[in-house]
Write a protein that holds these residues in place. Sequence first.
Motif, short mmCIF file in Angstrom:
data_model
loop_
_atom_site.label_atom_id
_atom_site.label_comp_id
_atom_site.label_asym_id
_atom_site.label_seq_id
_atom_site.Cartn_x
_atom_site.Cartn_y
_atom_site.Cartn_z
N SER A 47 0.65 -0.86 0.01
CA SER A 47 -0.07 -0.22 -0.16
C SER A 47 1.19 1.46 -0.01
O SER A 47 0.59 2.28 -1.07
N THR A 48 2.16 0.97 0.54
CA THR A 48 2.92 2.65 1.07
C THR A 48 3.40 2.22 -0.50
O THR A 48 3.38 3.89 -1.11
N ALA A 49 3.72 1.21 -0.92
CA ALA A 49 4.85 1.99 -2.96
C ALA A 49 3.36 2.05 -3.41
O ALA A 49 4.11 2.61 -4.16
N ALA A 50 2.28 1.68 -3.05
CA ALA A 50 1.46 2.07 -4.43
C ALA A 50 0.71 3.74 -4.32
O ALA A 50 1.12 4.44 -5.80
N GLN A 51 0.86 4.22 -3.01
CA GLN A 51 0.45 5.39 -2.93
C GLN A 51 2.17 6.01 -2.98
O GLN A 51 1.84 7.75 -4.02
N GLU A 52 3.39 5.65 -3.42
CA GLU A 52 3.87 6.89 -3.61
C GLU A 52 4.29 6.49 -5.05
O GLU A 52 4.27 8.06 -5.71
N GLN A 53 3.95 5.32 -5.65
CA GLN A 53 4.09 5.09 -7.34
C GLN A 53 2.31 6.60 -7.70
O GLN A 53 2.24 7.21 -8.42
N ASN A 54 1.57 6.22 -6.93
CA ASN A 54 0.29 7.74 -7.58
C ASN A 54 1.04 8.79 -6.85
O ASN A 54 0.63 9.58 -7.77
N ALA A 55 1.55 8.96 -6.25
CA ALA A 55 2.30 10.23 -5.71
C ALA A 55 3.20 11.23 -6.20
O ALA A 55 3.13 12.16 -6.79
N ARG A 56 3.47 9.77 -7.37
CA ARG A 56 5.16 9.90 -7.88
C ARG A 56 4.14 10.76 -9.32
O ARG A 56 4.38 11.22 -10.00
N ALA A 57 3.35 9.94 -9.78
CA ALA A 57 2.54 10.64 -10.99
C ALA A 57 1.40 11.57 -10.83
O ALA A 57 1.78 12.41 -12.20
N ILE A 58 1.12 12.06 -9.47
CA ILE A 58 0.73 13.18 -9.50
C ILE A 58 1.32 14.53 -10.39
O ILE A 58 1.31 16.01 -10.59
N ASP A 59 2.26 13.94 -9.15
CA ASP A 59 4.13 14.87 -9.37
C ASP A 59 4.94 15.78 -10.76
O ASP A 59 4.17 16.67 -11.12
N ALA A 60 4.33 14.34 -11.54
CA ALA A 60 5.08 14.37 -13.30
C ALA A 60 4.45 15.21 -13.53
O ALA A 60 4.28 15.84 -14.12
N LEU A 61 2.49 15.08 -13.51
CA LEU A 61 1.72 15.74 -14.34
C LEU A 61 1.78 17.28 -13.59
O LEU A 61 1.41 18.43 -14.40
N MET A 62 1.53 17.70 -12.52
CA MET A 62 1.66 18.73 -11.97
C MET A 62 2.87 19.19 -12.53
O MET A 62 2.82 21.04 -12.31
N ALA A 63 3.57 18.70 -12.70
CA ALA A 63 4.83 19.45 -13.38
C ALA A 63 5.01 20.03 -15.03
O ALA A 63 5.43 21.06 -15.29
N LEU A 64 3.81 19.53 -15.55
CA LEU A 64 3.95 19.38 -17.12
C LEU A 64 3.73 21.21 -17.34
O LEU A 64 2.84 22.19 -16.27
N PRO A 65 4.29 21.72 -17.95
CA PRO A 65 3.91 23.73 -18.18
C PRO A 65 2.73 23.97 -18.44
O PRO A 65 2.06 24.99 -18.09
N GLU A 66 2.08 22.79 -18.98
CA GLU A 66 0.37 23.42 -19.24
C GLU A 66 0.01 23.72 -18.25
O GLU A 66 -0.81 24.33 -17.89
N ILE A 67 -0.23 22.66 -16.90
CA ILE A 67 -0.52 22.29 -15.79
C ILE A 67 0.13 23.65 -14.65
O ILE A 67 -1.40 23.73 -14.20
N LYS A 68 0.79 23.98 -15.06
CA LYS A 68 1.37 25.04 -14.10
C LYS A 68 0.63 26.19 -14.66
O LYS A 68 0.23 27.31 -14.14
N ALA A 69 0.76 26.22 -15.77
CA ALA A 69 0.00 27.30 -16.17
C ALA A 69 -1.33 27.84 -16.20
O ALA A 69 -2.05 29.02 -16.18
N TRP A 70 -2.25 26.53 -16.28
CA TRP A 70 -3.78 26.99 -15.98
C TRP A 70 -4.06 27.13 -14.82
O TRP A 70 -4.99 27.97 -14.32
N SER A 71 -3.33 26.58 -13.90
CA SER A 71 -3.20 26.73 -12.57
C SER A 71 -3.09 28.62 -11.78
O SER A 71 -3.81 29.33 -11.41
N ALA A 72 -2.39 28.64 -12.65
CA ALA A 72 -1.97 30.47 -12.12
C ALA A 72 -2.67 30.99 -12.60
O ALA A 72 -3.67 32.35 -12.35
N HIS A 73 -3.59 30.57 -14.57
CA HIS A 73 -4.45 31.36 -15.31
C HIS A 73 -5.48 31.19 -13.97
O HIS A 73 -6.17 32.29 -13.78
N ILE A 74 -5.84 30.45 -13.35
CA ILE A 74 -7.52 30.18 -12.61
C ILE A 74 -7.19 30.80 -11.76
O ILE A 74 -8.46 31.63 -10.98
N GLU A 75 -6.23 30.43 -11.01
CA GLU A 75 -6.06 32.08 -9.56
C GLU A 75 -5.68 33.59 -9.83
O GLU A 75 -7.24 33.79 -9.35
#
Length: 158
Positions: A47-75
């Motif tokens: 379970s811990t390993a799966a949660q770490e992998q999930n967090a790694r996947a979310i972090d990778a997605l959040m690092a995309l320039p599109e996601i960063k720009a969209w978040s900043a725009h929404i704010e």
Amino acid sequence: MPPRASSSKTTIIAGILAGLLAAGLVAFYLHQQSAPHTGNGPGASASTAAQEQNARAIDALMALPEIKAWSAHIEKASGGRAHGAVMETSPETRPVDGVACYQLSFFESTPDAAHRWESFVVSPDGKRILVDDIVTGELISLEQWRKDNAPMQRIVTQ
């Protein structure tokens, strides 16, 4: 004939329900991320390993320039009343070329509702990110998505 509820009442009720659903999803996700891990058995470490992998996947997605720009725009556009968020959209993984990938989406979270902007499938190591076309069910590469959809233009036109 009894009078019908006005469409504005219906819209308000639908907005409130959508907002409550979004808040519930966010609370569930945050609870899952912060829940203490008890037990020393093999299930606990898996379970811990799966949660770490999930967090790694979310972090990778959040690092995309599109996601960063969209978040900043929404704010900025909402004056801080709305925020960008990445959430797991299904507890089930999706097999892609023999790898169990996480199904994640980027949402605009407002006080009244959550609006999905895009859906993604991300490998557990975060190195492979595909865009999930929810209409066709097809997965496309980031490069193809950027070429076909120009996602950075989305914040220019809003």
